[in-house]
Design an enzyme around this catalytic site. Structure first.
Site, short mmCIF file in Angstrom:
data_model
loop_
_atom_site.label_atom_id
_atom_site.label_comp_id
_atom_site.label_asym_id
_atom_site.label_seq_id
_atom_site.Cartn_x
_atom_site.Cartn_y
_atom_site.Cartn_z
N CYS A 85 1.16 -1.10 -0.37
CA CYS A 85 -0.02 0.33 0.25
C CYS A 85 0.92 1.29 0.59
CB CYS A 85 -0.76 0.00 1.47
SG CYS A 85 -2.10 1.07 1.21
N HIS A 200 -3.54 -5.79 1.23
CA HIS A 200 -3.06 -6.13 2.66
C HIS A 200 -3.08 -7.26 2.58
CE1 HIS A 200 -2.37 -1.42 4.40
NE2 HIS A 200 -3.07 -1.29 2.93
N GLU A 202 -1.49 -9.01 5.00
CA GLU A 202 -1.14 -8.53 6.74
C GLU A 202 -2.52 -8.86 7.33
OE1 GLU A 202 -0.68 -5.91 5.19
OE2 GLU A 202 -1.22 -4.23 6.01
#
Lengths: 229, 724
Positions: A85, A200, A202
């Site tokens: 990002c 993302h 994560e």
């Protein structure tokens, strides 16, 4: 392997990445951008957020942070560098990745869960071409652009890594959340050791997140895998 | 006609007389400015304080109740939750983007000031239905997104309400939730004379001067509010984010003795609050306050509402260590004063004391409005029951109405996932967060149904509390505490003040009946423009403990053959419902007061059923009634089982669109139906079998005394998106 997660002023996904890597058994080290020491580090992550408040342009100021000379050296020596990002934006601004990230076509921030198709597997990210990952996005400036000649080069050298697709892996402009060229969600440098993506991973570390595909993503990144699939 | 100096700072003749009498002398202009700001409605709660004592929770139920920067309840032994809702209504009308943005920043720092790490935001927004409402909504949403997304605290839930009364008085109420280990308990009280007062964060400028006293404590005269724009603060989420990191790092040193945000009335309010809670005094040297512009007067420095500033109290020998922890993040830290034992707020400039006011006079000296002699209860109620033949189109009209339809267009502009704790995000009954720190999770919701309160504030407020608590239990959580944001017009209008008292009484009675403590809240008066006041609107924030946070109960079922049970029962009263408003004739009527004993029993049944693992999916009945509840469950169901057949006793409309609180639909495996019904019977709660989920995507069939009606999935999905 030890991974350095570099926090810039305004980064806000830094700890999420540390937790995600730790949950895979990877030793993740949080480093403040003025205190970066990559000695003994096997990979570097530039996490998401709003470094320097996105002032000037997203990633533009962080690209000149005191951390970046060390990151450049690390990348030049072939070390795996992953930008997520805002980290992707920083890598583009720093010239470590080709292209640029502009304002979404909607002109809005968008937070949603999307599907991405693996277009190619660069050296540091051994996903299977054609496989589809479900990953969240959250950005306002994620519209990837590269001029036609650069884009042609990216395709020729397998540097287009991820494209927005539907759940079945069809790359369709209708499911492009930000208007990026060729539905691009992630790219790599020519050597394949520097990778940037808008989604993302994560945020996709267990079924309760809505997807556990981030485990697979990190497991295939730079051999950070640990215990994951 | 020129105003007297005390009128300029917003004091009435009676207040000025009380000030002079208490001070024993005439205040100088600086002192008058300090008192004017702290005696403003916004800072002093002078019109609400006495009435708010009705909300006081029973002893021992909260860690921190009313009166601190945020309320605190225990989550599990050793871990606590701090939370509060705050309004930023006036600034959001004058300048919707910055007004909303700074509202987010302010409430985050209130939670931070309790030593808690901010982990979630929720917002309750209310707009008009006309051109102003349409102009303000996207700007407010952008402002919240601008600040919340960048500051790295996820916006995990919220609500949007509409009504013509909000046209020129939008409501922007933001709730922040944080967690702290019990070992990090801290508050505003600066108890130790000799401690230094450290100002951390942004430099002080001329922005927002008079924000509290001029902007938030007055009604707007007419259209616009352009002349007030300079009194709106400007937010910087980048610095806000660094300030959170810096303050958490400072707290981690264990050397900070008190924390306070600089909110309304800036340094004046912050220092007065620290001294009041600590039973001390503070001497502050304005010359030491870092400025962003030259030539500011002591009064401007003391009253500036420049954002992203906090005060820390630290022992002299610890100043260097704490300042270093703060500066690591590039945040300034400057000693600007000292805690004293004088009981006074002393302002120094040019090496001399230029103003000195007793802290008690500043914070508690303002004459207050007494609570009403009689505590309001529900009004006499006449049910509103339309009798025209039912048309299934009514269902789609209600579902597509802004009051019921999907808010995805708004909440996808917020980062609801950052910090990676969000299991159930916006769109769920309650947001559910998994915590890394403890094995239990949090369930969070915010509800502010103004239209229920328009005719009978007590009834509507009580329903709002029931609704918030229902949202927690249908997700599988156990309620821990409530916070309320009360929004009203001018308290000088007896009708408005009576409505305010009705809201407080309704919240107090419902909270007591449900056994959930109120930990604090916020009051916003003067939400009126050109003499027209908003619907009295209580915004109820609720926090629950979730025993299985990674497996919350959700609205969407995943199997065919589940039995749908309705816990609680409708009364067929469509007053103040979404159906009533969607009918479009401009009528509203009143919402009836809930039977609180019944509501408590319903909450208990649902909580127990969830705890026992009997509930496969659940959703409460709220905006739009049972029809919208079932439609939302169906649309959230797994494709392939988006079919439901429901049988209602009596005619369709009263059962489908009644919004009476304390009703929910539970999807239960056939083998568990008897257990749930037995539990309900024991509690004296109706628990009817509504129907079953089926295979295929056939939509929703309702059989009632007046016919059999079918709504296909596509039609429902389209209506829910708002395009019909």
């Amino acid at each position: 392997m030890t991974v350095a997660v570099i926090a810039f002023p305004g980064s806000n996904c830094d700890r999420d990445v540390v937790y995600a890597l730790q949950s895979l058994g990877v030793e993740a080290r949080w480093m403040w951008h003025t205190e970066v020491d990559l000695e003994g580090v096997g990979g570097v992550v530039l996490p998401g957020g709003f470094s320097y408040g996105d002032y000037l342009r997203s990633g533009a100021l962080a690209a000149h942070s005191p951390a970046m000379p060390a990151v450049r050296r690390f990348a030049r020596d072939g070390g795996p560098v992953l930008g997520i990002c805002n980290g992707f934006q920083i890598l583009c601004e720093a010239g470590l990745l080709p292209g640029t990230l502009g304002l979404n076509v909607s002109r809005r921030f968008q937070c949603s869960v999307e599907h991405v198709r693996v277009a190619a597997a660069p050296a540091s990210l051994r996903l299977e071409p054609g496989e589809v990952l479900t990953l969240p996005i959250a950005h306002r400036e994620g519209r990837y652009y590269a001029p036609p000649d650069v884009l042609a080069e990216l395709w020729r050298h397998g540097q287009v890594v991820l494209q927005y697709a539907d759940a079945g892996g069809q790359v369709d402009p209708a499911v492009n959340p930000n208007g990026s060229v060729d539905n691009i969600a992630g790219v790599a440098n020519r050597a394949g050791n520097v990778v940037g993506l808008m989604p993302h991973p994560e945020r996709a570390m267990a079924e309760w997140f809505g997807s556990a595909d981030g485990r697979r993503f990190f497991a295939r990144w730079a051999g950070a895998g640990g215990t994951a699939a | 006609m020129t105003m007297t100096p005390y009128e300029v700072v917003g004091l009435t003749p009676a207040e000025y007389a009380a000030l002079v009498a208490a001070l024993g002398r005439t205040p100088n202009l600086l002192e008058l400015g300090l008192v004017g700001a702290l005696w403003s409605e916004h800072c002093s709660y002078k019109s609400s304080k006495a009435t708010l004592t009705w909300l006081k929770p029973p002893p021992g139920t909260v860690v921190q109740g009313l009166g601190e920067n945020a309320g605190v309840v225990e989550l599990v032994p050793g871990w606590e939750v701090a939370f509060k809702v705050e309004s930023h209504n006036h600034p959001s009308y004058v300048e919707p983007f910055q007004g909303a943005a700074t509202g987010v920043g302010g409430i985050i720092r209130d939670v931070l000031a309790m030593g808690a790490e901010p982990i979630a935001l929720l917002d309750s927004l209310h707009f008009g239905t006309g051109a102003e409402g349409r102009r303000l909504l996207p700007r407010v949403v952008e402002g919240i997104a601008f600040y919340g997304n960048a500051v790295g605290v996820p916006t995990v839930g919220g609500e949007v309400g509409y009504g013509p009364e909000y046209e020129t008085n939008p409501l922007v109420n933001v709730m922040c939730v944080g967690i702290r280990p019990a070992s990090r308990r801290i508050g505003a009280g600066a108890r130790r004379p000799g401690d230094r007062v450290l100002l951390v964060g942004a430099r002080t400028g001329r922005d927002g001067i008079g924000g509290a006293s001029l902007l938030a404590s007055r009604a707007f005269a007419g259209e616009g509010g352009d002349d007030l724009r300079p009194s709106v603060q400007v937010g910087d989420p980048f610095l806000g984010k660094l300030l959170i990191e810096a303050v958490l790092a400072a707290l981690a040193t264990g050397k900070v003795t008190a924390v306070q945000d600089c909110g309304a009335a800036g340094l004046t309010s912050a220092t007065a609050e620290m001294a009041r809670q600590g039973g001390t005094g503070i001497r502050l040297d304005v010359d030491r306050v870092p400025r962003r512009e030259a030539g500011m007067t002591p009064e401007e420095v003391m009253l500036s509402e420049s954002q992203e500033r906090m005060l820390l109290a630290v022992a002299p020998e610890d100043v260097e260590a704490v300042a270093a922890a703060v500066r690591r993040y590039g945040v300034e830290a400057t000693v600007v004063g000292e805690v004293t034992d004088s009981g006074n707020l002393e302002v120094m400039a040019g090496g001399a004391v230029v103003g000195q006011v007793p802290v008690a006079l500043l914070t508690d000296g303002c004459p207050t409005r007494p609570a009403p002699a009689r505590r309001p209860g529900p009004m006499a109620h006449r049910p509103w029951v339309p009798t025209a033949p039912f048309d299934p189109e009514e269902g789609l009209r209600v579902l597509a109405h802004p009051l019921s339809r999907s808010r995805a267009d708004i909440y996808t502009q917020y980062d609801y996932m950052v910090q990676t704790r969000t299991v159930a995000g916006p769109g769920a009954d309650a947001a559910v967060l998994a915590l890394r720190e403890v094995p239990v999770g949090l369930a969070l919701t915010v509800d502010g149904p103004g239209r229920w309160c328009a005719r009978d504030p007590y009834a509507g407020a009580a329903r709002a509390v029931v609704e918030a608590v229902m949202n927690l239990v249908v997700s599988g959580a156990e309620p821990l505490g409530l916070t309320d944001g009360i929004n009203c017009g001018s308290p000088d209008d007896p009708a408005v003040f009576a409505a305010f008292a009705g809201l407080v009484a309704g919240v107090a009675d419902a909270a007591r009946a449900l056994g959930v403590p109120v930990t604090g809240g916020n009051v916003s008066f003067y939400n009126q423009t050109g003499g027209r006041a908003i619907w009295p609107t209580p915004v109820i924030g609720a926090v629950g403990r979730h025993p299985r946070p990674t497996r919350p109960i959700r609205p969407g079922w995943t199997e065919a053959g589940l039995v749908l049970l309705r816990v609680g029962a409708p009364e067929g009263d469509l007053g103040a419902t979404a159906w009533r408003i969607a009918a479009g004739d401009g009528g509203l009527d009143a919402a009836r007061a809930p039977d609180l004993a019944r509501a408590a029993a319903v909450v208990g049944v649902i909580r127990d059923a969830g705890r026992a693992g009997w509930v496969r999916a659940a959703h409460d009945v709220a905006d739009g009634g049972l029809f919208v509840t079932l439609a939302e469950m169906l649309l959230a169901a797994r494709p392939g089982v988006r079919s439901v057949a429901v049988r209602l006793a009596g005619p369709a409309r009263p059962a489908l669109f009644d919004e009476g609180p304390a009703q929910a639909v539970l999807a239960v495996a056939p083998a568990d139906v008897a257990a749930v019904q037995e539990r309900a019977r024991a509690a004296g709660v109706p628990c009817a079998v509504l129907g079953q989920t089926g295979t295929g995507d056939d939509g929703m069939t309702v059989e009632a005394d007046d016919g059999r009606f079918l709504w296909p999935v596509d039609a429902l999905a389209r209506a829910y998106r708002g395009d019909r």
